[in-house]
Design an enzyme around this catalytic site. Structure first.
Site, PDB file in Angstrom:
ATOM      1  N   ASP A  38       0.829  -1.193   0.000  1.00 52.19           N
ATOM      2  CA  ASP A  38       0.000   0.000   0.000  1.00 52.19           C
ATOM      3  C   ASP A  38       0.871   1.253   0.000  1.00 52.19           C
ATOM      4  OD1 ASP A  38      -2.339  -1.496   0.098  1.00 52.19           O
ATOM      5  OD2 ASP A  38      -2.366  -1.550   2.291  1.00 52.19           O
ATOM      6  N   TYR A  66       7.523  -8.295   8.354  1.00 48.74           N
ATOM      7  CA  TYR A  66       7.198  -6.882   8.479  1.00 48.74           C
ATOM      8  C   TYR A  66       7.571  -6.351   9.858  1.00 48.74           C
ATOM      9  CZ  TYR A  66       3.948  -7.856   4.573  1.00 48.74           C
ATOM     10  OH  TYR A  66       3.381  -8.236   3.383  1.00 48.74           O
ATOM     11  N   ASP A  80      -6.374   1.343   8.177  1.00 53.46           N
ATOM     12  CA  ASP A  80      -5.081   2.021   8.272  1.00 53.46           C
ATOM     13  C   ASP A  80      -5.297   3.514   8.470  1.00 53.46           C
ATOM     14  OD1 ASP A  80      -5.611   3.151   5.762  1.00 53.46           O
ATOM     15  OD2 ASP A  80      -4.409   1.700   4.679  1.00 53.46           O
ATOM     16  N   ARG A 172      -3.116  -5.035   7.757  1.00 52.20           N
ATOM     17  CA  ARG A 172      -4.195  -4.132   8.168  1.00 52.20           C
ATOM     18  C   ARG A 172      -5.289  -4.905   8.907  1.00 52.20           C
ATOM     19  NH1 ARG A 172      -6.765  -1.593   3.444  1.00 52.20           N
ATOM     20  NH2 ARG A 172      -5.650  -3.036   2.070  1.00 52.20           N
TER      21      ARG A 172
END
Length: 320
Positions: A38, A66, A80, A172
């Site tokens: 994103d 991540y 988000d 998310r």
């Protein structure tokens, strides 16, 4: 030019933006990315060139990693910080032990519902388009695996997490679900991808560094061979004559697959893309290599015929 670039995507660009910039920089048409990031996310974005575009969907089968920042107490419609706030709640005085106990409940195989604002297809249309049009969506849960979920820092109301997970996992959704279990709501406020399949952040290159390397004439130092996307598959080494038959789409005999030859993503259904044409779910796959170790094709085992059948051939265009 054929190969894979490990691009360090900056915050603010879409994955499509990065592909467009690489295409213009290298003046090459066949360019694609593996594993969308994103705009608010940064970090590892594999960009495939030429023949390597044919292995893009295999690049992250060994999972992703991540570092994420989660803001507690605020929920948004996109899960988000770019979305509209839909609810706010007071954040309790949570201890590290309480948070880590909840984090442990997310470890392992599970079903996860993707965000409504995602690229998941509904009747051939991305869900985010229908969500932006005001449609109320109910997406189906998909199987994912979270292998590691560690608390790096807790400064109320912000959590910093380290995550290792299967492809197809939405961080998310993880942030949203974590907020639900903590009882105060949450959204993802920052995301850094540190690994995608075999590609790691410390080995990545920025778009600026890529342009400088091109100007110096040493772009090759940043180009990974397409083989790197397939290293988790066993290799079938063929003689030159048999290899030529394979490159023309013919099936062939070689050692039968072992018990661990099946593709993890195809077997579990957890991948971002399903089986490709000619590939059946859970069917064993193998690399087809020459005697020098170069990969020329990907083949699938056909048990009823006890033969291997090439499903993708990596032969340069115009070659015979």
């Amino acid at each position: 030019m054929d190969g894979i670039l490990n691009i360090n995507k900056p915050v603010g660009l879409t994955s499509h933006d990065v592909v467009a910039r690489v295409r213009r920089l290298l003046q090459q048409k066949r360019v694609g990315h593996a594993g969308t990031l994103d705009p608010l996310a940064s970090g590892v974005l594999p960009v495939c060139l030429g023949l390597a575009t044919r292995v893009a969907d295999y690049l992250s089968e060994s999972g992703k990693a991540y570092q994420a920042e989660v803001m507690l107490g605020v929920e948004t419609d996109t899960y988000d910080r770019e979305g509209h706030i839909v609810s706010t709640q007071p954040v309790p005085d949570l201890s590290r032990e309480q948070i880590e106990s909840v984090l442990r409940s997310f470890i392992g195989p599970q079903l996860q519902v993707p965000p409504a604002y995602s690229a998941v297809k509904l009747q051939g249309e991305p869900a985010y388009r229908r969500a932006r049009a005001g449609e109320s969506l109910k997406l189906e849960a998909r199987p994912v695996v979270i292998e590691r979920l560690a608390l790096l820092d807790w400064q109320k109301p912000r959590l910093r997490l380290e995550i290792e997970c299967s492809k197809g996992t939405y961080i998310r959704s993880l942030a949203h679900d974590l907020g639900q279990r903590l009882g105060c709501g949450a959204h993802l406020s920052a995301l850094l991808r540190t690994r995608s399949g075999p590609l790691k952040l410390q080995e990545s290159v920025t778009l600026e560094e890529l342009a400088e390397a091109l100007a110096r004439g040493d772009l090759e130092r940043y180009l990974w061979p397409l083989d790197i996307a397939l290293q988790h598959y066993p290799a079938l080494v063929l003689d030159r004559q048999t290899l030529q038959r394979v490159l023309h789409g013919n099936s062939f005999r070689a050692p039968e697959p072992g018990p661990r030859s099946a593709s993890p993503a195809l077997a579990s259904g957890a991948g971002e893309a399903g089986p490709q044409r000619g590939e059946r779910e859970g069917a064993p796959l193998a690399r087809v290599c020459d005697e020098q170790g170069r990969t020329w094709a990907l083949a699938i085992w056909v048990p009823e015929k006890r033969l291997w059948q090439p499903t993708r051939v990596f032969r340069p265009e115009g070659s015979s």
